[in-house]
Design a protein around this motif. Sequence first.
Motif, PDB file in Angstrom:
ATOM      1  N   LEU A   1     -18.371 -22.255  11.868  1.00 42.52           N
ATOM      2  CA  LEU A   1     -17.753 -23.490  12.346  1.00 42.52           C
ATOM      3  C   LEU A   1     -16.393 -23.195  12.979  1.00 42.52           C
ATOM      4  O   LEU A   1     -16.074 -23.712  14.057  1.00 42.52           O
ATOM      5  N   ALA A   2     -15.598 -22.334  12.327  1.00 44.86           N
ATOM      6  CA  ALA A   2     -14.281 -21.967  12.864  1.00 44.86           C
ATOM      7  C   ALA A   2     -14.422 -21.234  14.195  1.00 44.86           C
ATOM      8  O   ALA A   2     -13.656 -21.493  15.135  1.00 44.86           O
ATOM      9  N   MET A   3     -15.397 -20.339  14.297  1.00 49.05           N
ATOM     10  CA  MET A   3     -15.623 -19.602  15.544  1.00 49.05           C
ATOM     11  C   MET A   3     -15.978 -20.558  16.680  1.00 49.05           C
ATOM     12  O   MET A   3     -15.460 -20.441  17.796  1.00 49.05           O
ATOM     13  N   LEU A   4     -16.864 -21.514  16.402  1.00 46.37           N
ATOM     14  CA  LEU A   4     -17.249 -22.481  17.425  1.00 46.37           C
ATOM     15  C   LEU A   4     -16.039 -23.271  17.905  1.00 46.37           C
ATOM     16  O   LEU A   4     -15.872 -23.500  19.109  1.00 46.37           O
ATOM     17  N   LEU A   5     -15.179 -23.667  16.970  1.00 49.74           N
ATOM     18  CA  LEU A   5     -13.981 -24.420  17.333  1.00 49.74           C
ATOM     19  C   LEU A   5     -12.990 -23.548  18.095  1.00 49.74           C
ATOM     20  O   LEU A   5     -12.476 -23.950  19.136  1.00 49.74           O
ATOM     21  N   GLU A   6     -12.735 -22.351  17.595  1.00 51.29           N
ATOM     22  CA  GLU A   6     -11.783 -21.441  18.249  1.00 51.29           C
ATOM     23  C   GLU A   6     -12.236 -21.085  19.666  1.00 51.29           C
ATOM     24  O   GLU A   6     -11.408 -20.927  20.564  1.00 51.29           O
ATOM     25  N   ASN A   7     -13.542 -20.956  19.863  1.00 45.89           N
ATOM     26  CA  ASN A   7     -14.083 -20.636  21.187  1.00 45.89           C
ATOM     27  C   ASN A   7     -14.231 -21.866  22.073  1.00 45.89           C
ATOM     28  O   ASN A   7     -14.731 -21.767  23.196  1.00 45.89           O
ATOM     29  N   ASN A   8     -13.836 -23.023  21.533  1.00 43.26           N
ATOM     30  CA  ASN A   8     -13.911 -24.272  22.283  1.00 43.26           C
ATOM     31  C   ASN A   8     -15.333 -24.524  22.794  1.00 43.26           C
ATOM     32  O   ASN A   8     -15.529 -24.993  23.911  1.00 43.26           O
ATOM     33  N   LEU A   9     -16.317 -24.157  21.966  1.00 40.03           N
ATOM     34  CA  LEU A   9     -17.734 -24.296  22.317  1.00 40.03           C
ATOM     35  C   LEU A   9     -18.035 -23.679  23.676  1.00 40.03           C
ATOM     36  O   LEU A   9     -18.675 -24.287  24.533  1.00 40.03           O
ATOM     37  N   SER A  10     -17.576 -22.459  23.853  1.00 33.66           N
ATOM     38  CA  SER A  10     -17.821 -21.779  25.132  1.00 33.66           C
ATOM     39  C   SER A  10     -19.307 -21.492  25.307  1.00 33.66           C
ATOM     40  O   SER A  10     -20.049 -21.368  24.332  1.00 33.66           O
ATOM     41  N   SER A  11     -19.715 -21.405  26.547  1.00 37.76           N
ATOM     42  CA  SER A  11     -21.108 -21.062  26.824  1.00 37.76           C
ATOM     43  C   SER A  11     -21.386 -19.661  26.289  1.00 37.76           C
ATOM     44  O   SER A  11     -20.473 -18.864  26.077  1.00 37.76           O
ATOM     45  N   LEU A  12     -22.643 -19.383  26.064  1.00 39.16           N
ATOM     46  CA  LEU A  12     -23.075 -18.127  25.460  1.00 39.16           C
ATOM     47  C   LEU A  12     -24.018 -17.410  26.410  1.00 39.16           C
ATOM     48  O   LEU A  12     -24.982 -18.015  26.904  1.00 39.16           O
TER      49      LEU A  12
ATOM     50  N   ILE B   1     -16.355 -31.142  19.604  1.00 36.32           N
ATOM     51  CA  ILE B   1     -15.143 -30.417  19.216  1.00 36.32           C
ATOM     52  C   ILE B   1     -14.347 -31.212  18.180  1.00 36.32           C
ATOM     53  O   ILE B   1     -13.828 -30.651  17.212  1.00 36.32           O
ATOM     54  N   SER B   2     -14.275 -32.506  18.364  1.00 36.35           N
ATOM     55  CA  SER B   2     -13.595 -33.360  17.384  1.00 36.35           C
ATOM     56  C   SER B   2     -14.272 -33.262  16.013  1.00 36.35           C
ATOM     57  O   SER B   2     -13.611 -33.110  14.982  1.00 36.35           O
ATOM     58  N   LYS B   3     -15.600 -33.317  16.015  1.00 34.67           N
ATOM     59  CA  LYS B   3     -16.345 -33.224  14.759  1.00 34.67           C
ATOM     60  C   LYS B   3     -16.245 -31.825  14.157  1.00 34.67           C
ATOM     61  O   LYS B   3     -16.214 -31.668  12.936  1.00 34.67           O
ATOM     62  N   LEU B   4     -16.162 -30.814  15.007  1.00 32.97           N
ATOM     63  CA  LEU B   4     -15.980 -29.444  14.529  1.00 32.97           C
ATOM     64  C   LEU B   4     -14.637 -29.286  13.833  1.00 32.97           C
ATOM     65  O   LEU B   4     -14.535 -28.596  12.817  1.00 32.97           O
ATOM     66  N   SER B   5     -13.610 -29.902  14.374  1.00 33.22           N
ATOM     67  CA  SER B   5     -12.283 -29.814  13.774  1.00 33.22           C
ATOM     68  C   SER B   5     -12.305 -30.344  12.343  1.00 33.22           C
ATOM     69  O   SER B   5     -11.770 -29.713  11.417  1.00 33.22           O
ATOM     70  N   THR B   6     -12.927 -31.478  12.152  1.00 33.61           N
ATOM     71  CA  THR B   6     -13.064 -32.049  10.805  1.00 33.61           C
ATOM     72  C   THR B   6     -13.914 -31.137   9.922  1.00 33.61           C
ATOM     73  O   THR B   6     -13.580 -30.889   8.760  1.00 33.61           O
ATOM     74  N   ALA B   7     -14.984 -30.626  10.475  1.00 34.60           N
ATOM     75  CA  ALA B   7     -15.886 -29.755   9.709  1.00 34.60           C
ATOM     76  C   ALA B   7     -15.181 -28.488   9.246  1.00 34.60           C
ATOM     77  O   ALA B   7     -15.347 -28.059   8.092  1.00 34.60           O
ATOM     78  N   VAL B   8     -14.404 -27.886  10.118  1.00 37.89           N
ATOM     79  CA  VAL B   8     -13.689 -26.661   9.756  1.00 37.89           C
ATOM     80  C   VAL B   8     -12.719 -26.943   8.617  1.00 37.89           C
ATOM     81  O   VAL B   8     -12.646 -26.183   7.645  1.00 37.89           O
TER      82      VAL B   8
END
Length: 169
Positions: free
Chosen positions: A93-104, A127-134
């Motif tokens: 979850l932290a990686m997804l947020l830190e990478n700003n959901l970058s394409s893969l 991204i907003s939901k990821l912030s809360t999740a992290v």
Amino acid sequence: MADYVKESNGYSIYEIADGNNGWMQICPDAHNAYVNAVDKKHGGKVKPLIRFIKAWKFYRDVPIKSFYLEMRVAKYADGESCIIYDIDVKNILAMLLENNLSSLQDPMGFSGYIYPCKTEAFKQDAISKLSTAVSRAVKARNATIDGNVKEAFDFWNLLYNNKFPDYYL
């Protein structure tokens, strides 16, 4: 709907709408083989890890594409020496947020880039939901480290929208 395109390295390649008014090539058998290989490398712990992340997506109505999450988690796990669920859920979850959901970049090389969301608005919501999740996953992990298992369960329950099992003594 998928259209058959060709065979490559023993895998069938198909073309599907990419959600951005274009087309992308996919190879479900190759992607499944990739996930299966990473899962086997970790003794069957990767597929459940993918399910943990997809459960969060589902229970919190997060508009991230499931295929993106599956490939991101498999790629993450491929670089790890072991899988420990509470640590790795938090880390993913932290990686997804830190990478700003970058394409893969497709790890199998068939699909080009794999995009996380259908629209920019969906991405911002995710991204907003990821912030809360992290935040919740970090608190759950810290509670575990501190030996407060009930508090950890409470934070996991928040993360999974009250769908995580209750803690009973």
